[in-house]
Design an enzyme around this catalytic site. Structure first.
Site, PDB file in Angstrom:
ATOM      1  CB  SER A  44     115.146 -40.447 -13.729  1.00 56.80           C
ATOM      2  OG  SER A  44     115.216 -40.990 -12.461  1.00 56.80           O
ATOM      3  CG  HIS A  63     113.861 -45.916 -15.271  1.00 54.42           C
ATOM      4  ND1 HIS A  63     112.706 -45.256 -15.625  1.00 54.42           N
ATOM      5  CD2 HIS A  63     114.328 -45.268 -14.180  1.00 54.42           C
ATOM      6  CE1 HIS A  63     112.505 -44.254 -14.780  1.00 54.42           C
ATOM      7  NE2 HIS A  63     113.469 -44.252 -13.898  1.00 54.42           N
ATOM      8  CD  GLU A 112     110.232 -46.669 -18.281  1.00 54.78           C
ATOM      9  OE1 GLU A 112     109.177 -46.201 -18.702  1.00 54.78           O
ATOM     10  OE2 GLU A 112     111.171 -45.957 -17.879  1.00 54.78           O
ATOM     11  CG  ASN A 168     110.658 -40.710 -15.131  1.00 51.70           C
ATOM     12  OD1 ASN A 168     109.692 -40.842 -14.388  1.00 51.70           O
ATOM     13  ND2 ASN A 168     111.889 -41.026 -14.766  1.00 51.70           N
TER      14      ASN A 168
HETATM   15  N1  CAA Z   1     109.149 -52.281   0.817  1.00 52.98           N
HETATM   16  C1  CAA Z   1     108.294 -53.317   0.894  1.00 52.98           C
HETATM   17  N2  CAA Z   1     106.969 -53.185   0.810  1.00 52.98           N
HETATM   18  C2  CAA Z   1     106.475 -51.946   0.652  1.00 52.98           C
HETATM   19  C3  CAA Z   1     107.310 -50.807   0.556  1.00 52.98           C
HETATM   20  C4  CAA Z   1     108.689 -51.018   0.654  1.00 52.98           C
HETATM   21  N3  CAA Z   1     109.572 -50.001   0.576  1.00 52.98           N
HETATM   22  N4  CAA Z   1     106.525 -49.706   0.405  1.00 52.98           N
HETATM   23  C5  CAA Z   1     105.268 -50.130   0.395  1.00 52.98           C
HETATM   24  N5  CAA Z   1     105.233 -51.481   0.552  1.00 52.98           N
HETATM   25  C6  CAA Z   1     104.053 -52.337   0.576  1.00 52.98           C
HETATM   26  C7  CAA Z   1     103.355 -52.347   1.925  1.00 52.98           C
HETATM   27  O1  CAA Z   1     103.891 -53.334   2.786  1.00 52.98           O
HETATM   28  C8  CAA Z   1     101.915 -52.662   1.547  1.00 52.98           C
HETATM   29  O2  CAA Z   1     101.784 -54.028   1.261  1.00 52.98           O
HETATM   30  P1  CAA Z   1     100.369 -54.799   1.396  1.00 52.98           P
HETATM   31  O3  CAA Z   1      99.400 -54.096   0.508  1.00 52.98           O
HETATM   32  O4  CAA Z   1     100.665 -56.199   0.973  1.00 52.98           O
HETATM   33  O5  CAA Z   1     100.026 -54.648   2.860  1.00 52.98           O
HETATM   34  C9  CAA Z   1     101.766 -51.939   0.194  1.00 52.98           C
HETATM   35  O6  CAA Z   1     103.087 -51.759  -0.294  1.00 52.98           O
HETATM   36  C10 CAA Z   1     101.117 -50.591   0.351  1.00 52.98           C
HETATM   37  O7  CAA Z   1     101.899 -49.797   1.273  1.00 52.98           O
HETATM   38  P2  CAA Z   1     101.284 -48.828   2.388  1.00 52.98           P
HETATM   39  O8  CAA Z   1     100.005 -49.411   2.885  1.00 52.98           O
HETATM   40  O9  CAA Z   1     102.344 -48.511   3.368  1.00 52.98           O
HETATM   41  O10 CAA Z   1     101.061 -47.465   1.659  1.00 52.98           O
HETATM   42  P3  CAA Z   1     100.280 -47.111   0.365  1.00 52.98           P
HETATM   43  O11 CAA Z   1      99.081 -47.969   0.136  1.00 52.98           O
HETATM   44  O12 CAA Z   1     100.118 -45.650   0.478  1.00 52.98           O
HETATM   45  O13 CAA Z   1     101.321 -47.426  -0.817  1.00 52.98           O
HETATM   46  C11 CAA Z   1     103.014 -46.788  -2.318  1.00 52.98           C
HETATM   47  C12 CAA Z   1     102.585 -46.881  -0.854  1.00 52.98           C
HETATM   48  C13 CAA Z   1     103.187 -48.191  -2.893  1.00 52.98           C
HETATM   49  C14 CAA Z   1     104.335 -46.057  -2.332  1.00 52.98           C
HETATM   50  C15 CAA Z   1     101.876 -46.019  -3.104  1.00 52.98           C
HETATM   51  O14 CAA Z   1     101.593 -44.804  -2.458  1.00 52.98           O
HETATM   52  C16 CAA Z   1     102.283 -45.722  -4.540  1.00 52.98           C
HETATM   53  O15 CAA Z   1     102.181 -46.594  -5.400  1.00 52.98           O
HETATM   54  N6  CAA Z   1     102.690 -44.465  -4.778  1.00 52.98           N
HETATM   55  C17 CAA Z   1     103.137 -44.032  -6.113  1.00 52.98           C
HETATM   56  C18 CAA Z   1     104.563 -44.447  -6.305  1.00 52.98           C
HETATM   57  C19 CAA Z   1     105.065 -44.055  -7.646  1.00 52.98           C
HETATM   58  O16 CAA Z   1     104.402 -43.436  -8.456  1.00 52.98           O
HETATM   59  N7  CAA Z   1     106.300 -44.438  -7.887  1.00 52.98           N
HETATM   60  C20 CAA Z   1     107.004 -44.054  -9.089  1.00 52.98           C
HETATM   61  C21 CAA Z   1     107.819 -42.819  -8.813  1.00 52.98           C
HETATM   62  S1  CAA Z   1     108.604 -42.214 -10.262  1.00 52.98           S
HETATM   63  C22 CAA Z   1     109.920 -43.205 -10.412  1.00 52.98           C
HETATM   64  O17 CAA Z   1     110.210 -44.048  -9.636  1.00 52.98           O
HETATM   65  C23 CAA Z   1     110.741 -42.960 -11.640  1.00 52.98           C
HETATM   66  C24 CAA Z   1     111.799 -41.927 -11.599  1.00 52.98           C
HETATM   67  O18 CAA Z   1     112.753 -42.088 -12.362  1.00 52.98           O
HETATM   68  C25 CAA Z   1     111.740 -40.725 -10.756  1.00 52.98           C
HETATM   69  P1  NAD Z   2     119.897 -40.974  -3.798  1.00 57.32           P
HETATM   70  O1  NAD Z   2     120.355 -39.572  -3.666  1.00 57.32           O
HETATM   71  O2  NAD Z   2     118.906 -41.525  -2.850  1.00 57.32           O
HETATM   72  O3  NAD Z   2     121.165 -41.959  -3.770  1.00 57.32           O
HETATM   73  C1  NAD Z   2     122.310 -41.811  -4.543  1.00 57.32           C
HETATM   74  C2  NAD Z   2     123.430 -42.545  -3.836  1.00 57.32           C
HETATM   75  O4  NAD Z   2     124.558 -42.626  -4.726  1.00 57.32           O
HETATM   76  C3  NAD Z   2     123.931 -41.823  -2.569  1.00 57.32           C
HETATM   77  O5  NAD Z   2     123.916 -42.733  -1.487  1.00 57.32           O
HETATM   78  C4  NAD Z   2     125.358 -41.374  -2.921  1.00 57.32           C
HETATM   79  O6  NAD Z   2     126.227 -41.382  -1.825  1.00 57.32           O
HETATM   80  C5  NAD Z   2     125.726 -42.450  -3.953  1.00 57.32           C
HETATM   81  N1  NAD Z   2     126.829 -42.098  -4.854  1.00 57.32           N
HETATM   82  C6  NAD Z   2     127.088 -40.919  -5.479  1.00 57.32           C
HETATM   83  N2  NAD Z   2     128.190 -41.037  -6.245  1.00 57.32           N
HETATM   84  C7  NAD Z   2     128.632 -42.317  -6.120  1.00 57.32           C
HETATM   85  C8  NAD Z   2     129.729 -43.047  -6.656  1.00 57.32           C
HETATM   86  N3  NAD Z   2     130.582 -42.486  -7.509  1.00 57.32           N
HETATM   87  N4  NAD Z   2     129.882 -44.347  -6.304  1.00 57.32           N
HETATM   88  C9  NAD Z   2     129.018 -44.943  -5.437  1.00 57.32           C
HETATM   89  N5  NAD Z   2     127.961 -44.288  -4.907  1.00 57.32           N
HETATM   90  C10 NAD Z   2     127.780 -42.999  -5.230  1.00 57.32           C
HETATM   91  O7  NAD Z   2     119.388 -41.110  -5.307  1.00 57.32           O
HETATM   92  P2  NAD Z   2     118.281 -42.115  -5.889  1.00 57.32           P
HETATM   93  O8  NAD Z   2     116.946 -41.508  -5.714  1.00 57.32           O
HETATM   94  O9  NAD Z   2     118.543 -43.494  -5.397  1.00 57.32           O
HETATM   95  O10 NAD Z   2     118.618 -42.016  -7.443  1.00 57.32           O
HETATM   96  C11 NAD Z   2     119.684 -42.719  -7.998  1.00 57.32           C
HETATM   97  C12 NAD Z   2     119.491 -42.826  -9.504  1.00 57.32           C
HETATM   98  O11 NAD Z   2     118.259 -43.503  -9.778  1.00 57.32           O
HETATM   99  C13 NAD Z   2     119.418 -41.480 -10.222  1.00 57.32           C
HETATM  100  O12 NAD Z   2     119.973 -41.615 -11.500  1.00 57.32           O
HETATM  101  C14 NAD Z   2     117.904 -41.254 -10.318  1.00 57.32           C
HETATM  102  O13 NAD Z   2     117.546 -40.400 -11.367  1.00 57.32           O
HETATM  103  C15 NAD Z   2     117.416 -42.660 -10.573  1.00 57.32           C
HETATM  104  N6  NAD Z   2     116.026 -42.922 -10.185  1.00 57.32           N
HETATM  105  C16 NAD Z   2     115.508 -42.295  -9.071  1.00 57.32           C
HETATM  106  C17 NAD Z   2     114.188 -42.578  -8.706  1.00 57.32           C
HETATM  107  C18 NAD Z   2     113.565 -41.955  -7.497  1.00 57.32           C
HETATM  108  O14 NAD Z   2     112.337 -41.996  -7.366  1.00 57.32           O
HETATM  109  N7  NAD Z   2     114.331 -41.350  -6.590  1.00 57.32           N
HETATM  110  C19 NAD Z   2     113.427 -43.499  -9.459  1.00 57.32           C
HETATM  111  C20 NAD Z   2     114.029 -44.126 -10.565  1.00 57.32           C
HETATM  112  C21 NAD Z   2     115.331 -43.813 -10.926  1.00 57.32           C
END
Ligand code: CAA
Ligand code: NAD
Length: 339
Positions: free
Chosen positions: A165, A188, A200, A238
């Site tokens: 991330s 990503h 990404e 991010n």
């Molecule tokens: N698998 C399959 N389908 C899924 C799913 C999953 N895990 N989750 C949701 N869906 C589908 C549902 O089936 C539904 O489909 P239809 O519209 O065709 O019926 C649709 O997605 C919407 O789902 P819900 O009705 O259950 O719920 P919602 O409308 O609240 O949407 C969500 C859920 C898609 C998660 C929405 O809340 C959302 O977009 N949230 C923001 C998510 C976000 O910002 N993600 C990025 C996080 S940051 C990141 O990932 C980067 C990082 O490195 C940390």
């Molecule tokens: P998570 O905690 O859900 O899962 C991590 C998994 O990795 C666990 O099941 C753990 O047992 C496994 N693991 C740890 N060390 C390992 C190894 N050496 N070999 C095999 N498996 C191992 O974490 P996550 O949310 O899936 O995040 C995973 C990566 O993806 C991180 O780098 C995170 O920053 C990135 N990421 C997370 C998100 C998010 O929304 N959570 C979104 C995009 C990217």
């Protein structure tokens, strides 16, 4: 008056030279990402390390699109959880694909699982891998250790990619041999992977044209929209989203408003699908904490000019929740409680 004219003239020159620098940088960026799509390596076998929120989703979507996937985690229990997550997501997709037939739904789910092998043996996992995607814990040391080992285990043709991330792809790649670094990039994905359309694709200074094109091609085959970004902290999403999440936590720490009202405000006032606290709970508070700590280390060692020290200051509230095991949805409690 004379002085005012001179100052404003100077400002105009400054603006012109800033915009000329920006234009030159943009040109260089376009060149960095240009290349011929005829030069790419086919990916038929993918191995994903880490079967958590992200790894299970990446394995599932690759398999849905005909790629053979091996998913590797540390324990059988972790892999059983990966399978449950995939099963739940695939059921939703199958229900939509075949609303009138339970048999066809089941046949679809089975066909996706037919492409997936689960294992806890890393050497076995990468035996035939054209591409390895790492989605393990967001910790630079642990990621480097894994890639150092994989560099020795994998064939010279295997492409390596990290789903990090916030960490530097070049720094992770530095654990591998010089030759491998040309075959190393970032992919990503976003959570939840089956639903979020974006990936990404990160190209470092060392990523070869062939590797970059192969990564773009895999994303296309997984029906994702790929955007490219240089190897910068947080890449595109991010770099914008994480400061917003941390600022929300600081707002709560200051007592400006409740989590519920901050969430309602961003959903109803800014049109976001989730409020920032729902989102942190969804991403995982441990992952958010790792991002904050990783960025702070970069700032403190002078390696991240684009991040401010205010942004990366520790958050007592976030640390406390992580210490208590309140990691968000995946643990049943974060800023909110879940069933
Ligand atoms: N698998 C399959 N389908 C899924 C799913 C999953 N895990 N989750 C949701 N869906 C589908 C549902 O089936 C539904 O489909 P239809 O519209 O065709 O019926 C649709 O997605 C919407 O789902 P819900 O009705 O259950 O719920 P919602 O409308 O609240 O949407 C969500 C859920 C898609 C998660 C929405 O809340 C959302 O977009 N949230 C923001 C998510 C976000 O910002 N993600 C990025 C996080 S940051 C990141 O990932 C980067 C990082 O490195 C940390
Ligand atoms: P998570 O905690 O859900 O899962 C991590 C998994 O990795 C666990 O099941 C753990 O047992 C496994 N693991 C740890 N060390 C390992 C190894 N050496 N070999 C095999 N498996 C191992 O974490 P996550 O949310 O899936 O995040 C995973 C990566 O993806 C991180 O780098 C995170 O920053 C990135 N990421 C997370 C998100 C998010 O929304 N959570 C979104 C995009 C990217």
């Amino acid at each position: 008056m004379q002085r005012q004219v001179t100052n404003s003239t100077l400002n105009v020159y400054k603006l012109a030279s800033t915009s000329a620098t920006a234009a030159r940088r943009l040109d260089a960026t376009r060149r960095h990402f240009s290349g011929s799509s005829s030069r790419m390596q086919a990916v038929n076998n993918m191995t994903v390390f880490g079967g958590g929120l992200m790894g299970a989703g990446i394995a599932q979507v690759a398999s849905q699109h005909g790629i053979k996937v091996t998913l590797c985690d540390l324990t059988d229990q972790a892999l059983a959880t990966s399978k449950t997550m995939m099963q739940k997501s695939l059921s939703r997709i199958a229900n939509k694909k075949h609303p009138d037939s339970k048999d066809e739904q089941q046949a679809y789910i089975s066909s996706v699982f037919d492409n997936v092998t689960l294992t806890t043996d890393p050497a076995l996992a990468v035996k035939d891998a054209d591409l390895v995607i790492e989605a393990i814990v967001e910790n630079i040391k642990v990621k480097k250790e894994l890639f150092r080992m994989l560099d020795e285990e994998c064939s010279a043709k295997t492409i390596f990619a990290s789903n990090t991330s916030s960490l530097s792809i070049s720094e992770i790649a530095s654990a591998t041999s010089q030759a491998r670094r040309a075959k190393f990039g970032g992919v990503h994905f976003f959570n939840p992977v089956p639903q979020m359309k974006l990936v990404e694709v990160i190209r470092t200074e060392e990523t070869s044209d062939e590797t970059f094109q192969s990564l773009l091609d895999v994303c296309k085959r997984m029906q994702k929209h790929a955007v490219s970004c240089k190897d910068t902290p947080g890449f595109i999403v991010n770099r914008l989203l994480v400061p917003y999440m941390f600022e929300s936590v600081r707002m709560l720490e200051r007592g400006d408003a409740t989590a519920e009202d901050i969430d309602a405000a961003m959903k109803l006032g800014a049109g976001y699908p989730m409020g920032p606290f729902e989102l942190i709970d969804f991403v995982g508070l441990d992952t958010a904490q790792h991002i904050l700590d990783g960025w702070r280390q970069k700032v403190e060692s002078g390696q991240a000019d684009s991040l401010s020290s205010d942004l990366v200051a520790p958050s007592a509230l976030l640390s406390q929740k992580v210490k208590e095991g309140k990691l968000g949805r995946k643990s049943g409690e974060g800023f909110y409680k879940y069933n």
